[in-house]
Design a protein around this motif. Structure first.
Motif, PDB file in Angstrom:
ATOM      1  N   UNK A   1      42.999  33.589  45.044  1.00 57.04           N
ATOM      2  CA  UNK A   1      43.488  33.142  46.357  1.00 57.04           C
ATOM      3  C   UNK A   1      44.759  32.316  46.219  1.00 57.04           C
ATOM      4  N   UNK A   2      44.834  31.500  45.157  1.00 51.30           N
ATOM      5  CA  UNK A   2      46.047  30.729  44.895  1.00 51.30           C
ATOM      6  C   UNK A   2      47.224  31.664  44.630  1.00 51.30           C
ATOM      7  N   UNK A   3      46.993  32.726  43.861  1.00 51.36           N
ATOM      8  CA  UNK A   3      48.060  33.685  43.571  1.00 51.36           C
ATOM      9  C   UNK A   3      48.521  34.400  44.842  1.00 51.36           C
ATOM     10  N   UNK A   4      47.579  34.727  45.728  1.00 48.29           N
ATOM     11  CA  UNK A   4      47.941  35.376  46.991  1.00 48.29           C
ATOM     12  C   UNK A   4      48.783  34.441  47.857  1.00 48.29           C
TER      13      UNK A   4
ATOM     14  N   UNK B   1      39.670  47.833  28.378  1.00 46.52           N
ATOM     15  CA  UNK B   1      39.425  46.493  27.831  1.00 46.52           C
ATOM     16  C   UNK B   1      38.309  45.779  28.586  1.00 46.52           C
ATOM     17  N   UNK B   2      37.847  44.659  28.023  1.00 41.09           N
ATOM     18  CA  UNK B   2      37.017  43.735  28.788  1.00 41.09           C
ATOM     19  C   UNK B   2      37.904  43.069  29.828  1.00 41.09           C
ATOM     20  N   UNK B   3      37.379  42.863  31.017  1.00 39.21           N
ATOM     21  CA  UNK B   3      38.222  42.413  32.125  1.00 39.21           C
ATOM     22  C   UNK B   3      37.656  41.152  32.761  1.00 39.21           C
ATOM     23  N   UNK B   4      38.562  40.200  33.026  1.00 37.20           N
ATOM     24  CA  UNK B   4      38.248  39.032  33.841  1.00 37.20           C
ATOM     25  C   UNK B   4      38.987  39.214  35.157  1.00 37.20           C
ATOM     26  N   UNK B   5      38.256  39.343  36.242  1.00 35.53           N
ATOM     27  CA  UNK B   5      38.843  39.720  37.527  1.00 35.53           C
ATOM     28  C   UNK B   5      38.905  38.522  38.471  1.00 35.53           C
ATOM     29  N   UNK B   6      40.124  38.071  38.742  1.00 29.49           N
ATOM     30  CA  UNK B   6      40.373  37.095  39.791  1.00 29.49           C
ATOM     31  C   UNK B   6      41.457  37.679  40.691  1.00 29.49           C
ATOM     32  N   UNK B   7      41.192  38.861  41.174  1.00 30.99           N
ATOM     33  CA  UNK B   7      42.176  39.654  41.912  1.00 30.99           C
ATOM     34  C   UNK B   7      43.035  38.787  42.842  1.00 30.99           C
TER      35      UNK B   7
END
Length: 471
Positions: free
Chosen positions: A151-154, A112-118
């Motif tokens: 960073x918020x998710x981490x 898929x097309x990906x938006x990465x906010x790892x």
């Protein structure tokens, strides 16, 4: 849906790319974002890939492809058109997912097309039909998601154990995380204000651990088409712990709700046993007292023949907070769907909404007033009482040629429109076998037949006045 979306764990697992050119490079750039053990098989490599080999970021097998090179791989890309068929067959023989670039027939998965906010990753797929559409959607989502979201998710992951120990499982914990990711806590984090972030975080934890009463949202679902649902209504469905819904909720609307929300059907059907209003009120009160956010989902608008006022009064009497989200009522939505103006100059100066049924049978109205020339109205719940309604209106002196429009399953794909006169209303309904939800319009004409009802007078000096005003 042909392709089922999922995320594959590639941590320390072998991923193979066959080919060493531009197409291989594009896929390897994606794979390098993971912790996969990447192997590229090609006699020669693109310069950028050679640089990655020197940095030990991938392994290079500089030889022609043979099937045994796929052993122990969990994912395979074929980036060499001449080898697509051979690579695909070798991967399939080993039960390995394979993508032959630009050849869906030889692929068992697509990227898929990906938006990465790892570690936050959004994948957009079009099943290979419209890659440009996928890229366009990705661009829009990229603009919506702040770079610091990962960073918020981490930071949230470091809090998870503490929150689990302090906040009970269920709607309270969910409420905390909603506030964390979408409220003032997130705003403080994104602004880099550590002091404010800590204060907001502790305040939220105190709030959600304090005893609380649930609440009820009376939500209008509109006339049926999910796209006519308001943004606020959709948000309420996403927040709800319990959804108490009517029978007439359009297909697809409940699909927008949280998947783990409890759903309680309280729909009423003519001539069949149905929940009493007192039973529905008791359900709302019970669920709210358990501390849950309850959405009472109604077709149309809660305050238009939806008994929203009765439910609101019952909840207020019990001290339960209640809010109301309006919806497009059926008379408005169905009329717009078929191009039937509800008010037009020279045709009618008022429009009335009325119900055809009451708890005691036929609803009683001022039939003489409704039968006067120039009156226009919509009848809700009038199909079963249509014979009595038309008889009352004819007895009151309405012109038997007064136009009537019936809309069944309005705004939906199976919408059906019937036109007749008030004198033939009952026969029209009987002959057409109307059994879906329907609304009956009396005294209205379609726009195409009423444009010339009242001409607009234009004076000779109008153009000159317009020019003077513009200058």
């Amino acid at each position: 849906m042909r392709y089922f979306p999922l995320f594959l764990d590639l941590d320390n697992r072998k991923a193979v790319v066959v080919g060493g050119g531009e197409e291989a490079l594009r896929k390897i750039r994606l794979l390098l974002k993971t912790k996969a053990k990447i192997t590229v098989i090609a006699p020669t490599l693109h310069d950028e890939l050679l640089a990655h080999v020197k940095e030990d970021r991938l392994a290079w097998v500089s030889r022609s492809f043979v099937p045994s090179l796929l052993d122990e791989a969990v994912l395979v890309y074929s980036a060499n058109n001449d080898l697509h068929r051979e690579v695909s067959q070798a991967a399939r023989d080993r039960g390995i997912p394979v993508n032959a670039i630009d050849d869906a027939a030889l692929s068992t998965f697509i990227t898929p097309s990906i938006v990465d906010r790892d570690p936050v990753v959004v994948a957009i797929g079009t099943e290979g039909t419209s890659p440009v559409l996928g890229m366009g959607l990705r661009s829009k989502i990229e603009a919506l998601l702040p770079q610091a979201l990962g960073s918020l998710a981490i930071a949230a992951s470091h809090l998870r154990q503490s929150v689990a120990e302090r906040v009970p499982h269920g709607n309270r914990r969910r409420s905390f995380w909603q506030r964390y990711f979408f409220g003032s806590i997130r705003d403080s984090f994104m602004a880099g204000d550590a002091g404010s972030y800590t204060r907001e975080l502790e305040a939220a934890l105190i709030d959600v651990t304090s005893p609380s009463l649930g609440r009820v949202s009376l939500v209008g679902a509109g006339p049926g088409d999910p796209e006519l649902l308001t943004l606020k209504a959709q948000r309420k469905l996403q927040e709800a712990d319990v959804i108490v819904h009517d029978r007439l909720i359009g297909p697809g609307i409940l699909d927008l709700a949280r998947r783990d929300a409890i759903r309680i059907a309280v729909g009423k059907k003519p001539f069949e046993p149905s929940p009493r209003q007192s039973d529905i009120n008791a359900i709302l009160i019970r669920e709210a007292r358990a501390g849950r956010h309850v959405v009472r989902l109604k077709g149309g608008d809660p305050y238009v023949f939806g008994r929203g006022g009765e439910e609101q009064a019952a909840l207020i009497a019990e001290g339960i907070p209640v809010d109301v989200v309006p919806g497009i009522t059926a008379a408005l939505g169905c009329a717009s769907s078929i191009g039937l103006p509800l008010t037009q100059r020279g045709q009618n100066r008022a429009f009335t909404l009325l119900t055809g049924a009451s708890e005691d049978g036929l609803a009683q109205h001022d039939w003489a007033a409704l039968a006067k020339p120039g009156q226009a109205f919509a009848i809700y719940m009038g199909v079963n009482a249509a014979g009595d309604i038309s008889a009352q209106l004819l007895d009151a002196g309405i012109d038997h040629k007064t136009p009537v429009t019936i809309v069944e399953n309005g705004t939906l794909a199976n919408e059906r429109v019937m036109m007749c006169s008030i004198g033939s209303l009952w026969e029209t309904l009987a002959l057409n076998g109307v059994d879906g939800p329907a609304i009956i319009y009396v005294g209205l004409k379609p726009a195409m037949t009423s444009a010339d009802i009242l001409t607009f007078p234009v004076r000779d000096d109008t153009a000159a006045q317009i020019l003077r005003a513009a200058s």
